[in-house]
Design a protein around this motif. Sequence first.
Motif, mmCIF file in Angstrom:
data_model
loop_
_atom_site.group_PDB
_atom_site.id
_atom_site.type_symbol
_atom_site.label_atom_id
_atom_site.label_comp_id
_atom_site.label_asym_id
_atom_site.label_seq_id
_atom_site.Cartn_x
_atom_site.Cartn_y
_atom_site.Cartn_z
ATOM 1 N N ASP A 1 -33.026 -18.585 -8.223
ATOM 2 C CA ASP A 1 -31.963 -18.469 -7.226
ATOM 3 C C ASP A 1 -32.283 -17.338 -6.264
ATOM 4 O O ASP A 1 -32.987 -16.373 -6.610
ATOM 5 C CB ASP A 1 -30.616 -18.150 -7.901
ATOM 6 N N ARG A 2 -31.737 -17.453 -5.073
ATOM 7 C CA ARG A 2 -31.791 -16.365 -4.101
ATOM 8 C C ARG A 2 -30.386 -16.125 -3.567
ATOM 9 O O ARG A 2 -29.735 -17.070 -3.124
ATOM 10 C CB ARG A 2 -32.749 -16.690 -2.962
ATOM 11 N N LYS B 1 -24.480 -16.926 0.668
ATOM 12 C CA LYS B 1 -25.104 -18.184 0.264
ATOM 13 C C LYS B 1 -25.962 -17.975 -0.969
ATOM 14 O O LYS B 1 -26.512 -16.898 -1.188
ATOM 15 C CB LYS B 1 -25.965 -18.743 1.409
ATOM 16 N N GLU C 1 -29.285 -19.863 -2.643
ATOM 17 C CA GLU C 1 -30.329 -20.866 -2.450
ATOM 18 C C GLU C 1 -31.062 -21.070 -3.757
ATOM 19 O O GLU C 1 -31.224 -20.135 -4.542
ATOM 20 C CB GLU C 1 -31.313 -20.413 -1.366
ATOM 21 N N ARG C 2 -31.534 -22.286 -4.002
ATOM 22 C CA ARG C 2 -32.172 -22.597 -5.275
ATOM 23 C C ARG C 2 -33.509 -23.302 -5.064
ATOM 24 O O ARG C 2 -33.703 -24.014 -4.074
ATOM 25 C CB ARG C 2 -31.238 -23.469 -6.128
ATOM 26 N N ILE D 1 -29.640 -27.591 -3.822
ATOM 27 C CA ILE D 1 -30.595 -26.554 -3.414
ATOM 28 C C ILE D 1 -29.907 -25.396 -2.714
ATOM 29 O O ILE D 1 -30.573 -24.419 -2.355
ATOM 30 C CB ILE D 1 -31.688 -27.139 -2.497
ATOM 31 N N GLY D 2 -28.606 -25.482 -2.518
ATOM 32 C CA GLY D 2 -27.935 -24.372 -1.869
ATOM 33 C C GLY D 2 -26.429 -24.513 -1.910
ATOM 34 O O GLY D 2 -25.890 -25.601 -2.106
ATOM 35 N N THR E 1 -23.168 -22.604 0.298
ATOM 36 C CA THR E 1 -22.568 -21.634 1.203
ATOM 37 C C THR E 1 -21.174 -21.340 0.679
ATOM 38 O O THR E 1 -20.319 -22.235 0.651
ATOM 39 C CB THR E 1 -22.506 -22.185 2.633
ATOM 40 N N GLN F 1 -25.306 -27.984 -0.593
ATOM 41 C CA GLN F 1 -26.416 -28.763 -0.051
ATOM 42 C C GLN F 1 -27.188 -29.387 -1.211
ATOM 43 O O GLN F 1 -27.533 -28.693 -2.173
ATOM 44 C CB GLN F 1 -27.352 -27.884 0.780
ATOM 45 N N THR G 1 -31.782 -33.505 3.073
ATOM 46 C CA THR G 1 -30.780 -32.584 2.560
ATOM 47 C C THR G 1 -29.415 -33.033 3.063
ATOM 48 O O THR G 1 -29.202 -33.166 4.267
ATOM 49 C CB THR G 1 -31.052 -31.143 3.018
#
Length: 374
Positions: free
Chosen positions: A26-27, A107, A109-110, A138-139, A141, A147, A154
Motif C-alpha cells: 500500500d501507499r 488516498k 494506492e495498492r 488498486i486505489g 480516495t 478504483q 480502471t
Amino acid sequence: MKIIKTAIALMALTFGFTTVQAEIYDRLVLKNGKVVAGYIAGQQPGQCIKFYAEDINGGSTRRTTIDADELIPTSNADNGQFDDINTISVADGLPHTYTFSIGDVTKIERELRPEGQTFGIVDVITTRSGDIYEGQVIGQTLGSSIQIWDGRNTQTIYNNNLACQEKRPLDASKDIIKQSPFLDIVVTQRVTYRGIIIMQNYGNEQQKSFLRIQEENGQISRVDISQITELLREVNDQYSTTTSGTDFVPEPGVIYFNSQAVKSIPTEKDDGNFILNADDIDGSLLLPLENGRLTITMDDNADNRNTILLPIEQQKIGRKKMFAFSYEDIVDKAVMYDSSSSENGILRREFSIHTGFYVLYHRESGKVNFCEFQ
C-alpha cells in the motif's frame, strides 16, 4: 456512518505476493502530496490508519512519538520532509508502525498482482445501480471513490453507488485464507474475530452496514459495522508455505485445465454432429477432480471468450463409436461457469463439474480441448 464505511473498506482488501516483509502493498498519499510506502497494519474506523513503513530516520522507532518531519519517504516518493502533517505516533509494541490521522490521508494506492500469478484474491464490487466489477482494487480516495482494475481498464465507483464488496480466491481449488498474505482481525466490544473479511455490505435506509469474516476454522460470522472498535491486519504465516512452488505462469496460446496444459484438437462435422478423431484424443489428459472444481485459464481473446464447456460421451456414428456432440448438446448441456475474471490479458473461468469426459468447444475456430476427470 459514511466515514466509518469508507475506512473499513481499506481493510477489506488484500493482495497476492510471495513474500510479505520485503514487498510494498500500500501507499498512503498524504494531503501535502508526500507518499509513504509499506502496508496498512490496522485502523480505528473514522479516526486513524496504522501503517507499517521501514524508511525511518535512525533511532526514531524507539520513541513513543515522532515529529512528522522525521518520517522519510521511500525511494519512490519525492525526497523531503512531511510538513503540515499532524504528529505521527508509534503504535504500541509495533516497531516501524505509525498512526496517521484519517484527516491527513487523501488516498490509498495498492500494488497490482504480478502478471501471470494464479493465486491471490479477486475483488468483486456490486453497485447500487446493479453493475458488477471483478478484478483488483488498486486505489481508494477517502470519502469519495474506489478504483478497481478489471484486467483492461480502471473503473471508478463512487461511494454513494457502492452496495457491496466481496472477495473470492483466484484459485478456487485452494482455501481463500491460504491465498492472502494478511489475516484480518476484527475487534468489537465483546468479540475478536480472526480470518479474512470476505464481504462488506454498505447498507441502506432499511439495513445497517455489516461485514462477513471467514475465520480460520471456516466459520463465517456477520459483524455490524457499528460494533467494530478496531481493525488490524497481520502477516499470514500460512501464505508463503502453501503457495510456494505450486504456481505456474500461463504461456500465450495455451489452454489450462486446473493448471495443466490441454492441447487443442480439430472437430469434423457430420450430419449435425461434431466428431473427435480417435487418433487426436489418444493419450489425452486425465486429471483428478478435487472438490468438484475446474478452473480454465487461457488468453483473453474473442475466440476464448466465445467458448462452451460440455460433458461428452461416446456415441455410435454410423458403425463406429466415437466421441461426439451435437448442436442440441451445445444448447442443452453447456456447463455454466460460476465466475469469470480477466486480469493482465488472462481469462479465468470457474466451473462446478462431475467426473467424466469434457470438451471446451471454441465456436469461432471449431476446435476443442478434451480432458477426462476422475
